[in-house]
Write a protein that holds these residues in place. Sequence first.
Motif, mmCIF file in Angstrom:
data_model
loop_
_atom_site.group_PDB
_atom_site.id
_atom_site.type_symbol
_atom_site.label_atom_id
_atom_site.label_comp_id
_atom_site.label_asym_id
_atom_site.label_seq_id
_atom_site.Cartn_x
_atom_site.Cartn_y
_atom_site.Cartn_z
ATOM 1 N N THR A 194 0.815 -1.221 0.000
ATOM 2 C CA THR A 194 0.000 0.000 0.000
ATOM 3 C C THR A 194 0.848 1.270 0.000
ATOM 4 O O THR A 194 0.305 2.365 -0.089
ATOM 5 N N LEU A 195 2.164 1.136 0.122
ATOM 6 C CA LEU A 195 3.022 2.307 0.296
ATOM 7 C C LEU A 195 3.258 3.045 -1.028
ATOM 8 O O LEU A 195 3.315 2.438 -2.095
ATOM 9 N N HIS A 196 3.410 4.346 -0.919
ATOM 10 C CA HIS A 196 3.662 5.179 -2.092
ATOM 11 C C HIS A 196 4.935 6.007 -1.919
ATOM 12 O O HIS A 196 5.864 5.903 -2.714
ATOM 13 N N ALA A 197 4.976 6.808 -0.868
ATOM 14 C CA ALA A 197 6.115 7.719 -0.680
ATOM 15 C C ALA A 197 7.422 6.961 -0.463
ATOM 16 O O ALA A 197 8.483 7.401 -0.923
ATOM 17 N N GLU A 240 13.848 3.559 -3.811
ATOM 18 C CA GLU A 240 13.587 3.156 -2.421
ATOM 19 C C GLU A 240 14.835 3.324 -1.568
ATOM 20 O O GLU A 240 14.752 3.745 -0.402
ATOM 21 N N LEU A 241 15.983 2.982 -2.125
ATOM 22 C CA LEU A 241 17.241 3.136 -1.394
ATOM 23 C C LEU A 241 17.502 4.609 -1.087
ATOM 24 O O LEU A 241 17.902 4.959 0.038
ATOM 25 N N ARG A 243 5.767 11.344 6.644
ATOM 26 C CA ARG A 243 4.323 11.298 6.923
ATOM 27 C C ARG A 243 3.793 9.875 6.764
ATOM 28 O O ARG A 243 2.972 9.414 7.570
ATOM 29 N N GLU A 244 4.284 9.184 5.749
ATOM 30 C CA GLU A 244 3.840 7.803 5.538
ATOM 31 C C GLU A 244 4.324 6.901 6.670
ATOM 32 O O GLU A 244 3.629 5.965 7.075
ATOM 33 N N ARG A 268 6.702 2.345 -7.838
ATOM 34 C CA ARG A 268 6.533 0.935 -7.486
ATOM 35 C C ARG A 268 5.945 0.105 -8.620
ATOM 36 O O ARG A 268 6.209 -1.094 -8.716
ATOM 37 N N ARG A 269 5.160 0.718 -9.495
ATOM 38 C CA ARG A 269 4.563 -0.047 -10.587
ATOM 39 C C ARG A 269 5.616 -0.542 -11.579
ATOM 40 O O ARG A 269 5.394 -1.517 -12.294
ATOM 41 N N LEU A 270 6.752 0.117 -11.611
ATOM 42 C CA LEU A 270 7.828 -0.336 -12.498
ATOM 43 C C LEU A 270 8.472 -1.623 -11.996
ATOM 44 O O LEU A 270 9.199 -2.282 -12.737
ATOM 45 N N SER A 271 8.199 -1.979 -10.728
ATOM 46 C CA SER A 271 8.788 -3.208 -10.182
ATOM 47 C C SER A 271 8.246 -4.445 -10.877
ATOM 48 O O SER A 271 8.827 -5.533 -10.772
ATOM 49 N N HIS A 272 7.105 -4.304 -11.594
ATOM 50 C CA HIS A 272 6.535 -5.430 -12.333
ATOM 51 C C HIS A 272 7.099 -5.532 -13.750
ATOM 52 O O HIS A 272 6.759 -6.466 -14.471
ATOM 53 N N VAL A 273 7.934 -4.564 -14.135
ATOM 54 C CA VAL A 273 8.552 -4.575 -15.467
ATOM 55 C C VAL A 273 10.001 -5.029 -15.304
ATOM 56 O O VAL A 273 10.819 -4.321 -14.710
#
Length: 285
Positions: A108-111, A132-133, A145-146, A116-121
């Motif tokens: 569910t994380l965004h920030a 992320e790093l 905030r997240e 994150r959608r590129l992780s499926h490519v």
Amino acid sequence: MTDALLQVTDLERHFDGLKAVDGVSFTVAPREVVSIIGPNGSGKTTTLNLVTATIPPHGGTITLDGARIDRATTASIAEHGIARTFQNGRVFATLSVADNIEVGIHSTLHATRPFRRLSHVFLLRWIPLLAELFVAIFGTPAARRERAVIDATIETEIDRFEARLGPRRDDPAYSLSYANRRRTEIARALALQPKLLVLDEPTAGMNQSETAEVLAQLLDLKAQGQAILLVEHKLDLVMRVSDRVIVMDGGRIIAEGPPQVVRRDPAVIEAYLGRRRGHGEEDAE
């Protein structure tokens, strides 16, 4: 049913010619608790594995909120809004209770998971990993905030099992009792705030008092409107918590309806309760 949250149509799965799931169709509506029961080997857990993309189907369709998920990957199924527990219990043994629960929030994380959608490519997976790093090292206002939301979610789920998990929130999962590992697994699934919660024998290995605690928690979730697809051998729990019961035998659905109606169905009495042997005894397996 156009208003179904989950719709399963003509689902099939075979293993070396054996049809473990043979043309199974059913629905789960929003806010509904549907239980699947049946003798061992009837196809209950295989059906859950198909719904949650643990294994692929050989036929049929599965939709969640109108979106096809029968070809979804296990990595993306949580993003579609399904969380589950497993029959034999699965926790990260060396992680703390709190960290195990945090794993459930990951999809569910965004920030803290940019791109994150590129992780499926496949060829572009390095982009979200580097992003992320960067966020982990340097942080961003949005990530902070997240983080506060993550911490609040963890506390909410620990509070759900406060008497059992509260004192153990920082203990590694391997040090927990079997029942507390199961509670940790349920809390992790709920941390996702799923559209559909899939539970495979959540009270397996629990004694009577532990089972009663889980029943109370399931009834509380039901009152909150959580849609649940449940496989469970303990019929008293099934009859109390379910809106509808599906009975499987030999990979097929042999009965479906409200709990008290299903319990009196002659086909269920023969196939599930063991009357086919002529002894008249109830066989909870």
